[in-house]
Motif scaffolding. Structure first.
Motif, PDB file in Angstrom:
ATOM      1  N   TRP A  37       1.110  -1.254   0.263  1.00 41.20           N
ATOM      2  CA  TRP A  37      -0.509   0.076   0.331  1.00 41.20           C
ATOM      3  C   TRP A  37       1.045   1.303   0.169  1.00 41.20           C
ATOM      4  CZ3 TRP A  37      -0.751   4.464   2.583  1.00 41.20           C
ATOM      5  CH2 TRP A  37      -1.585   5.164   2.755  1.00 41.20           C
ATOM      6  N   TYR A  38       1.509   1.001   1.152  1.00 39.06           N
ATOM      7  CA  TYR A  38       2.889   2.431   1.010  1.00 39.06           C
ATOM      8  C   TYR A  38       3.555   2.454  -0.243  1.00 39.06           C
ATOM      9  CZ  TYR A  38       1.869   3.275   6.235  1.00 39.06           C
ATOM     10  OH  TYR A  38       1.725   4.650   7.252  1.00 39.06           O
ATOM     11  N   ALA A  39       4.280   1.375  -1.046  1.00 37.44           N
ATOM     12  CA  ALA A  39       4.436   1.565  -1.922  1.00 37.44           C
ATOM     13  C   ALA A  39       4.111   2.040  -3.052  1.00 37.44           C
ATOM     14  CB  ALA A  39       5.242  -0.151  -2.697  1.00 37.44           C
ATOM     15  N   GLU A  40       2.577   1.917  -3.676  1.00 31.21           N
ATOM     16  CA  GLU A  40       1.805   2.519  -4.389  1.00 31.21           C
ATOM     17  C   GLU A  40       1.535   3.846  -4.168  1.00 31.21           C
ATOM     18  OE1 GLU A  40      -1.711   0.251  -4.206  1.00 31.21           O
ATOM     19  OE2 GLU A  40      -0.410  -1.952  -4.700  1.00 31.21           O
ATOM     20  N   GLN A  41       0.840   4.249  -2.646  1.00 26.04           N
ATOM     21  CA  GLN A  41       1.158   5.257  -2.817  1.00 26.04           C
ATOM     22  C   GLN A  41       2.179   6.603  -3.219  1.00 26.04           C
ATOM     23  OE1 GLN A  41      -2.184   7.014  -1.241  1.00 26.04           O
ATOM     24  NE2 GLN A  41      -2.605   4.210  -2.504  1.00 26.04           N
ATOM     25  N   ILE A  42       3.692   5.912  -2.982  1.00 30.48           N
ATOM     26  CA  ILE A  42       4.685   6.715  -2.559  1.00 30.48           C
ATOM     27  C   ILE A  42       4.550   6.663  -4.415  1.00 30.48           C
ATOM     28  CG2 ILE A  42       6.834   6.487  -3.285  1.00 30.48           C
ATOM     29  CD1 ILE A  42       7.032   5.557  -0.062  1.00 30.48           C
ATOM     30  N   ARG A  43       4.708   5.326  -5.179  1.00 31.51           N
ATOM     31  CA  ARG A  43       4.920   6.051  -6.450  1.00 31.51           C
ATOM     32  C   ARG A  43       3.679   6.961  -7.619  1.00 31.51           C
ATOM     33  NH1 ARG A  43       5.183   0.673  -6.545  1.00 31.51           N
ATOM     34  NH2 ARG A  43       3.375   0.478  -6.621  1.00 31.51           N
ATOM     35  N   SER A  44       2.401   6.991  -6.664  1.00 38.57           N
ATOM     36  CA  SER A  44       1.277   7.689  -7.037  1.00 38.57           C
ATOM     37  C   SER A  44       1.672   8.966  -6.603  1.00 38.57           C
ATOM     38  CB  SER A  44      -0.071   7.292  -6.220  1.00 38.57           C
ATOM     39  OG  SER A  44      -1.129   8.589  -6.556  1.00 38.57           O
ATOM     40  N   GLU A  45       2.197   9.710  -5.352  1.00 38.91           N
ATOM     41  CA  GLU A  45       2.304  10.613  -4.853  1.00 38.91           C
ATOM     42  C   GLU A  45       3.692  11.426  -5.428  1.00 38.91           C
ATOM     43  OE1 GLU A  45       2.277  14.336  -3.770  1.00 38.91           O
ATOM     44  OE2 GLU A  45       0.615  13.227  -2.584  1.00 38.91           O
ATOM     45  N   GLN A  46       4.894  10.416  -6.487  1.00 36.94           N
ATOM     46  CA  GLN A  46       6.179  11.048  -7.194  1.00 36.94           C
ATOM     47  C   GLN A  46       5.555  11.136  -8.521  1.00 36.94           C
ATOM     48  OE1 GLN A  46       8.225   7.120  -6.222  1.00 36.94           O
ATOM     49  NE2 GLN A  46       9.449   8.314  -5.423  1.00 36.94           N
ATOM     50  N   ARG A  47       4.641  10.262  -8.634  1.00 35.31           N
ATOM     51  CA  ARG A  47       3.685  10.806 -10.289  1.00 35.31           C
ATOM     52  C   ARG A  47       3.190  12.092 -10.273  1.00 35.31           C
ATOM     53  NH1 ARG A  47       2.688   6.234 -10.875  1.00 35.31           N
ATOM     54  NH2 ARG A  47       0.223   6.419  -9.830  1.00 35.31           N
ATOM     55  N   THR A  48       2.498  12.779  -9.147  1.00 35.29           N
ATOM     56  CA  THR A  48       1.565  14.063  -9.410  1.00 35.29           C
ATOM     57  C   THR A  48       2.583  15.023  -8.344  1.00 35.29           C
ATOM     58  OG1 THR A  48       0.582  13.056  -7.060  1.00 35.29           O
ATOM     59  CG2 THR A  48      -0.967  13.089  -8.799  1.00 35.29           C
ATOM     60  N   GLU A  56       5.212  16.833   1.882  1.00 33.28           N
ATOM     61  CA  GLU A  56       4.754  16.268   3.262  1.00 33.28           C
ATOM     62  C   GLU A  56       4.089  15.519   3.591  1.00 33.28           C
ATOM     63  OE1 GLU A  56       5.898  15.885   7.200  1.00 33.28           O
ATOM     64  OE2 GLU A  56       6.562  17.692   5.673  1.00 33.28           O
ATOM     65  N   ARG A  57       3.439  15.019   2.841  1.00 37.86           N
ATOM     66  CA  ARG A  57       2.556  13.769   2.472  1.00 37.86           C
ATOM     67  C   ARG A  57       3.669  12.323   1.830  1.00 37.86           C
ATOM     68  NH1 ARG A  57      -0.709  10.011  -0.846  1.00 37.86           N
ATOM     69  NH2 ARG A  57      -1.935   9.229   0.111  1.00 37.86           N
ATOM     70  N   LEU A  58       4.872  12.961   0.716  1.00 40.75           N
ATOM     71  CA  LEU A  58       5.167  11.911  -0.050  1.00 40.75           C
ATOM     72  C   LEU A  58       6.410  11.762   1.487  1.00 40.75           C
ATOM     73  CD1 LEU A  58       6.498  10.405  -2.199  1.00 40.75           C
ATOM     74  CD2 LEU A  58       7.845  12.059  -2.007  1.00 40.75           C
ATOM     75  N   LYS A  59       7.011  12.339   2.405  1.00 48.65           N
ATOM     76  CA  LYS A  59       7.894  11.939   3.207  1.00 48.65           C
ATOM     77  C   LYS A  59       6.929  10.728   4.344  1.00 48.65           C
ATOM     78  CE  LYS A  59       9.553  14.636   7.046  1.00 48.65           C
ATOM     79  NZ  LYS A  59       9.591  15.427   8.445  1.00 48.65           N
ATOM     80  N   THR A  60       5.880  11.453   4.736  1.00 47.62           N
ATOM     81  CA  THR A  60       5.454  10.795   5.405  1.00 47.62           C
ATOM     82  C   THR A  60       4.911   9.540   5.264  1.00 47.62           C
ATOM     83  OG1 THR A  60       4.060  12.389   6.358  1.00 47.62           O
ATOM     84  CG2 THR A  60       3.044  10.567   7.181  1.00 47.62           C
ATOM     85  N   LEU A  61       4.354   9.040   3.474  1.00 50.13           N
ATOM     86  CA  LEU A  61       4.609   7.488   3.371  1.00 50.13           C
ATOM     87  C   LEU A  61       5.429   7.542   3.499  1.00 50.13           C
ATOM     88  CD1 LEU A  61       2.642   8.654  -0.148  1.00 50.13           C
ATOM     89  CD2 LEU A  61       1.466   7.209   2.177  1.00 50.13           C
ATOM     90  N   LYS A  62       7.044   7.773   3.075  1.00 53.59           N
ATOM     91  CA  LYS A  62       8.590   7.576   2.989  1.00 53.59           C
ATOM     92  C   LYS A  62       8.795   6.537   4.924  1.00 53.59           C
ATOM     93  CE  LYS A  62      10.599   9.539  -0.784  1.00 53.59           C
ATOM     94  NZ  LYS A  62      10.969   9.578  -1.355  1.00 53.59           N
TER      95      LYS A  62
END
Length: 80
Positions: free
Chosen positions: A20-31, A36-42
């Motif tokens: 789940w985290y990996a998918e969200q990180i990929r999505s956030e990196q695209r957009t 801050e969300r990217l940092k939290t996800l990582k």
């Protein structure tokens, strides 16, 4: 009544949250809209890695604690 967690079952629970985290990180990196969300996800992904390592070194009690925690976390993430 508490659920019993074998180390392999706990590992699967952690891996589900890891995905789940990996998918969200990929999505956030695209957009790239919320650093801050990217940092939290990582940070969440790093915690998963640490818990996977703890499972390798821990015993049944560690597996039970981690499995229960990640089952709850998976439900929380699914409801978002």
């Amino acid at each position: 009544m508490s659920e019993q967690w074998s180390p392999p079952a706990a590992e699967q629970a952690v891996l589900a949250v890891t995905r789940w985290y990996a998918e969200q990180i990929r999505s956030e990196q695209r957009t790239g809209t919320d650093p801050e969300r990217l940092k939290t996800l990582k940070e969440g992904l790093a915690a998963c890695a640490a818990d996977l390592e703890a499972l390798q070194d821990g015993g049944p009690a560690e597996a039970a604690e981690i499995g229960a925690r990640y089952a709850a976390r998976a439900q929380e993430l699914e409801s978002q």
